[in-house]
Structure formats: structure tokens, C-alpha cells
Design an enzyme around this catalytic site. Sequence first.
Site, PDB file in Angstrom:
ATOM      1  N   ALA A  86       4.057 -41.009 -39.640  1.00  0.00           N
ATOM      2  CA  ALA A  86       3.708 -40.598 -38.280  1.00  0.00           C
ATOM      3  C   ALA A  86       4.293 -39.219 -37.996  1.00  0.00           C
ATOM      4  CB  ALA A  86       4.217 -41.631 -37.279  1.00  0.00           C
ATOM      5  N   ASN A  87       4.289 -38.814 -36.732  1.00  0.00           N
ATOM      6  CA  ASN A  87       4.892 -37.535 -36.344  1.00  0.00           C
ATOM      7  C   ASN A  87       5.521 -37.683 -34.959  1.00  0.00           C
ATOM      8  OD1 ASN A  87       2.895 -36.696 -34.212  1.00  0.00           O
ATOM      9  ND2 ASN A  87       1.517 -36.867 -35.975  1.00  0.00           N
ATOM     10  N   ARG A  88       6.119 -36.604 -34.451  1.00  0.00           N
ATOM     11  CA  ARG A  88       6.935 -36.688 -33.237  1.00  0.00           C
ATOM     12  C   ARG A  88       6.154 -36.541 -31.938  1.00  0.00           C
ATOM     13  NH1 ARG A  88      12.095 -36.769 -34.912  1.00  0.00           N
ATOM     14  NH2 ARG A  88      12.569 -35.714 -36.880  1.00  0.00           N
ATOM     15  N   SER A  89       4.842 -36.540 -31.984  1.00  0.00           N
ATOM     16  CA  SER A  89       4.075 -36.400 -30.738  1.00  0.00           C
ATOM     17  C   SER A  89       4.369 -37.567 -29.788  1.00  0.00           C
ATOM     18  CB  SER A  89       2.574 -36.388 -31.059  1.00  0.00           C
ATOM     19  OG  SER A  89       1.823 -36.498 -29.879  1.00  0.00           O
TER      20      SER A  89
ATOM     21  N   ALA B 235      -2.024 -35.298 -32.039  1.00  0.00           N
ATOM     22  CA  ALA B 235      -1.402 -34.770 -33.248  1.00  0.00           C
ATOM     23  C   ALA B 235      -1.823 -35.673 -34.403  1.00  0.00           C
ATOM     24  CB  ALA B 235       0.121 -34.745 -33.095  1.00  0.00           C
TER      25      ALA B 235
END
Length: 214
Positions: A29-32, A95
Site C-alpha cells: 500500500a502507500n501513505r495516502s 494514489a
Amino acid sequence: PGAQPLAGRHALVTAGPTHEPIDPVRYIANRSSGRQGYAIAAALAALGARVTLVSGPTALPDPPGLVTRRVESAREMLAACEAALPAEIAVMAAAVADWRVARAAAQKMKKAPGAGAPVLEMALNPDILATIAHHPQRPGLVVGFAAETEQVVQHAIEKRRRKGCDWIVANDVSGEVMGGARNTVHIVTAEGVEDWPELPKDEVATRLAARIAA
Ligand code: C5P
């Protein structure tokens, strides 16, 4: 409610990260946080638009007064976006993960004693913004985002052409933008570049919705 310049218009908004499964219990995943996209969805609804918000996994509640479709992976997000068409407006603030694990394991991957670490083969995810911008049912106004850590505007100008969208909202994410409450953006259109001051994400959303309505 105030003026409703977007009454009768359908707006598609994407927000949040995507989760790309590795196995049933793990993902990439990512930090969005989804905050900017949710704020844009709410701002468009406040101007009278019928809004479909296609959201990756976030901690945010469904905004009132619009339809929220929850998805996990990029491929699910694309399917939900295509199912939401036709729309007059699309704002793609998600994102989206650029890559997924090529073959997610059906069972939890085990760490076998003595065995090394696994090597994950990756596959390219579909580009949702580019797909919607080249879709037979392309919305009349397609807005993308460009989160960059360097040469923010130059990359956005190239990205606008490459993706086939009308505007790019470019932001510098080298600081505390992802997950944070404020944003400094540049609006890149065919006419040129507008530099906006640092603003709360809600205020970026209100101004962007007003510009879309105009
Ligand atoms: O290429 P890049 O990821 O920087 O482009 C960002 C823009 O493209 C954002 O509007 C994002 O929502 C969209 N995007 C997408 N699908 C992808 C990758 C990015 O819709 N697979």
C-alpha cells in the site's frame, strides 16, 4: 444549500490508496489518507453535483450526500470507475499503486525453516486516469493529480499530455502532505500554470470545485 451550479451533473472522484494483495493477510500500500479526494467529492456535492466517490481503503467515514464505492485493488478501482460512467466530470485523486504482485498467493505464505526470503514478481497496474481519459464515455472534464518530490510542475506538464487529461493538480509531497491536512498545489491546464498558496485540503477542494463549476 448555496448556489448549485453543478446541479444535474455527475462527478466521478477517486480517492485513497489501493491495497495490492500479496497473500490473504498481506498487502502493498502507500501513505495516502484519502483526505484530499474526499474533500473534493464533498465540495462538488456541495455545488449540487451527483457524486460517485470510488475509494480505496481509508479510515474516513463515507461523506454524506454522495455515493461511496469501496474498493481495495487498482483493478477493482478501475472496474468501479468504468461502472460509474457516464459522468461529466472526473477527478482522479487516488494514489493508485503502480504495481501489484503478479500472482497473489491463495494461502498465507509460510516462512519455512532454513528457506530464504521470497522474491515477489510484480505486474503493472492499469492506469485508471489514462483509461478514463481515453474512454469512449470520456467525461468532458478529466482532472488528474501529480504527487511529486521534485520538479513538480515540469513533471505535471508532461503528465497532462501523457495521460490525456485536461488538468493536472500538481503537489509536492516531499513534506507532510500525505496524511497531513494542508496542501500546496499548482493547477496545470492547456492554458498554463496557476500556483496556489499553501491551503488546508478542504480549501483546495472548495477552490477546485469552484473552478470546475466555472
Ligand atoms: O503517474 P502518476 O501515478 O504520477 O499519476 C498520478 C495521477 O494518475 C493521479 O491522478 C492518479 O489518481 C492517477 N493514476 C491512476 N491509475 C494509476 C496511476 C495513477 O488513475 N495506475
